[in-house]
Write a protein that holds these residues in place. Sequence first.
Motif, PDB file in Angstrom:
ATOM      1  N   MET A  29     -22.345 -12.438   6.388  1.00 10.44           N
ATOM      2  CA  MET A  29     -23.053 -11.166   6.536  1.00 10.44           C
ATOM      3  C   MET A  29     -22.588 -10.406   7.770  1.00 10.44           C
ATOM      4  N   LEU A  30     -22.455 -11.106   8.897  1.00  8.11           N
ATOM      5  CA  LEU A  30     -21.998 -10.452  10.128  1.00  8.11           C
ATOM      6  C   LEU A  30     -20.563  -9.946   9.968  1.00  8.11           C
ATOM      7  N   LEU A  31     -19.711 -10.766   9.339  1.00  6.83           N
ATOM      8  CA  LEU A  31     -18.338 -10.348   9.099  1.00  6.83           C
ATOM      9  C   LEU A  31     -18.313  -9.099   8.228  1.00  6.83           C
ATOM     10  N   GLY A  32     -19.144  -9.059   7.196  1.00  2.00           N
ATOM     11  CA  GLY A  32     -19.195  -7.901   6.314  1.00  2.00           C
ATOM     12  C   GLY A  32     -19.622  -6.643   7.040  1.00  2.00           C
ATOM     13  N   ILE A  33     -20.636  -6.757   7.902  1.00  3.15           N
ATOM     14  CA  ILE A  33     -21.118  -5.586   8.651  1.00  3.15           C
ATOM     15  C   ILE A  33     -20.042  -5.064   9.601  1.00  3.15           C
ATOM     16  N   ASP A  86     -17.361 -10.504  -2.038  1.00  2.57           N
ATOM     17  CA  ASP A  86     -18.467  -9.947  -1.258  1.00  2.57           C
ATOM     18  C   ASP A  86     -17.958  -9.244   0.004  1.00  2.57           C
ATOM     19  N   VAL A  87     -17.014  -9.875   0.702  1.00  2.00           N
ATOM     20  CA  VAL A  87     -16.468  -9.281   1.923  1.00  2.00           C
ATOM     21  C   VAL A  87     -15.729  -7.985   1.616  1.00  2.00           C
ATOM     22  N   LEU A  88     -14.975  -7.981   0.521  1.00  4.78           N
ATOM     23  CA  LEU A  88     -14.230  -6.784   0.154  1.00  4.78           C
ATOM     24  C   LEU A  88     -15.154  -5.636  -0.251  1.00  4.78           C
ATOM     25  N   TYR A  89     -16.346  -5.969  -0.752  1.00  5.88           N
ATOM     26  CA  TYR A  89     -17.321  -4.919  -1.010  1.00  5.88           C
ATOM     27  C   TYR A  89     -17.683  -4.201   0.289  1.00  5.88           C
ATOM     28  N   PHE A  90     -17.979  -4.973   1.327  1.00  2.43           N
ATOM     29  CA  PHE A  90     -18.325  -4.375   2.620  1.00  2.43           C
ATOM     30  C   PHE A  90     -17.184  -3.480   3.113  1.00  2.43           C
ATOM     31  N   ALA A  91     -15.957  -4.002   3.041  1.00  3.46           N
ATOM     32  CA  ALA A  91     -14.798  -3.249   3.519  1.00  3.46           C
ATOM     33  C   ALA A  91     -14.604  -1.974   2.694  1.00  3.46           C
ATOM     34  N   GLY A  92     -14.694  -2.097   1.371  1.00  2.00           N
ATOM     35  CA  GLY A  92     -14.487  -0.945   0.502  1.00  2.00           C
ATOM     36  C   GLY A  92     -15.533   0.136   0.698  1.00  2.00           C
ATOM     37  N   PHE A  93     -16.794  -0.260   0.773  1.00  3.37           N
ATOM     38  CA  PHE A  93     -17.843   0.732   0.976  1.00  3.37           C
ATOM     39  C   PHE A  93     -17.774   1.342   2.371  1.00  3.37           C
ATOM     40  N   GLY A  94     -17.329   0.565   3.360  1.00  2.00           N
ATOM     41  CA  GLY A  94     -17.129   1.122   4.694  1.00  2.00           C
ATOM     42  C   GLY A  94     -16.080   2.214   4.686  1.00  2.00           C
ATOM     43  N   LEU A 126      -8.976 -14.513   4.377  1.00  2.00           N
ATOM     44  CA  LEU A 126     -10.278 -15.061   4.010  1.00  2.00           C
ATOM     45  C   LEU A 126     -10.151 -16.368   3.229  1.00  2.00           C
ATOM     46  N   LYS A 127      -9.149 -16.440   2.355  1.00  2.00           N
ATOM     47  CA  LYS A 127      -8.970 -17.632   1.529  1.00  2.00           C
ATOM     48  C   LYS A 127      -8.369 -18.790   2.315  1.00  2.00           C
ATOM     49  N   THR A 128      -7.308 -18.516   3.084  1.00  3.39           N
ATOM     50  CA  THR A 128      -6.541 -19.598   3.712  1.00  3.39           C
ATOM     51  C   THR A 128      -7.107 -20.048   5.050  1.00  3.39           C
ATOM     52  N   GLU A 129      -7.574 -19.108   5.887  1.00  2.00           N
ATOM     53  CA  GLU A 129      -8.022 -19.479   7.233  1.00  2.00           C
ATOM     54  C   GLU A 129      -9.521 -19.710   7.314  1.00  2.00           C
ATOM     55  N   LEU A 130     -10.298 -18.952   6.537  1.00  2.00           N
ATOM     56  CA  LEU A 130     -11.745 -19.143   6.576  1.00  2.00           C
ATOM     57  C   LEU A 130     -12.239 -19.991   5.417  1.00  2.00           C
ATOM     58  N   GLY A 131     -11.385 -20.260   4.444  1.00  2.00           N
ATOM     59  CA  GLY A 131     -11.764 -21.108   3.324  1.00  2.00           C
ATOM     60  C   GLY A 131     -12.810 -20.506   2.415  1.00  2.00           C
TER      61      GLY A 131
END
Length: 484
Positions: free
Chosen positions: A366-370, A315-323, A302-307
Amino acid sequence: MQTSPPTLPWYRQVSRTQWKSFFAAWIGYVLDGFDFVLITLVLTEISDEFGLSTVQAASLISGAFITRWLGGAVLGAIGDRYGRKLSMVLSILLYSVGTFACGFAWNYTSLFAARLAIGMGMAGEYSASSTYVMESWPAALRNRASGFLISGFSVGSVLAAQVYDWVVPSLGWRWMFYLGLIPIAIALWMRRALPEAEEWTESVADQGAKPNPFRPLFLTRARATANTALVVVATVSLFLVFTPGGAGMVPVLSVIAGLSLAAFAVQMGGRRGWVLYLSMIVTLFFAFLYSWPIQALLPTYLKTELGYTTDQVTDVLYFAGFGTMVGCWVAGFLGDRIGTKKAYALTLLASLAFVYPVFAVKNNLMLLGILLFLLQATSFGISGLLPRYIGGHFPTASRGAALGFTYNVGALGGAVAPVLGAHLASGMDLGRALAVLTFAGTVIVVLLVGFDVPARLNRLTDPDAERDHLAVTPRAVERVPLDR
């Protein structure tokens, strides 16, 4: 005309004492998730301070896996012989020493050594807590016990992401490890007055048994000497594999380590069980290989390729963790309804639909998180059934050592995964490398679990083997907790 007594809701079939036991063990899994995600979150900060390459940084994640096989076996054997509670306490004490040492690391080597201590404690925590909870809860609810317990990992990962956002920008990465000592203290306090696991008490303690899962390793002086040497060989080989010291010799060292660990599996399994030990290790190796590339390298991707910024990564890790958390909960209910193996294989099969779409999304958070939520719920979340799946293959008297050893040798797949992902990323972008590893590993595990390969192979050498040592029994169904 006789009528059957009303069936209690499932949560009332679990006594207060059993719930208390569960939460004391669950805190340990929160620590596991906190620590693992913690090291991945601060990997870039550590790399900058110590001047590490990508492969060196990835090896810090792998470091905790190198000693897991030893910690899982030894602390599991202590649990088999002296009780699950003692093993739980010793595991978390060892874990706390490693966490404290990470905060004071002064270079790559010292931090790597601290990760080795964490690995041993983490391994013992997994085997001790999972066997403790499953042997304490009613037999009909043991998939739920397994899934709920493992959900603590995702709670820890979400907590780590939030603490990272609060702490690191102002205080630095070391404070993440200092704060990690707080939940360890809470876990030790909660475990001080727990009762022993009911099934272990009935099957081992009350029978006056003193099981020694390591007895086959020390039958003669010659065998004891040879196996002691094998411990050294396996540990040193793994250390060199996952550090720059083994550069150029990784294939040879990997074979040496693998053969050494296989020798232990064959001896511990004995004439009838050696095939089960080996096939279970292979299954778990691929289970880690499919799930841990994303767990280990997602923040880096997320940091290196998507910036993405720090806030966006959180925020993304929240989606992953709750999933993952939701997946563990659902897995528990599904496993109790349709069976552990069927629930495991079918849910993993469904996860394949989300692997490549996750890494196709670039600029839509948002789409990535879902998509990550769905992938983690069906892929990593279903691993909440692993303690139930593994434990059902082994009897109570040897379950702690067998689960601890097979799971944590298989966990070397998690050590291989981030390093392999980093190497693959040298020939393709990191997102594609992670997708390839995840998809291929998932397919293999679906086949191994879906076709019940470990149990089928075990029946070749042990035709009378129990199909499920944790299955529901009439006594377990009729038992009503007395302390409600």
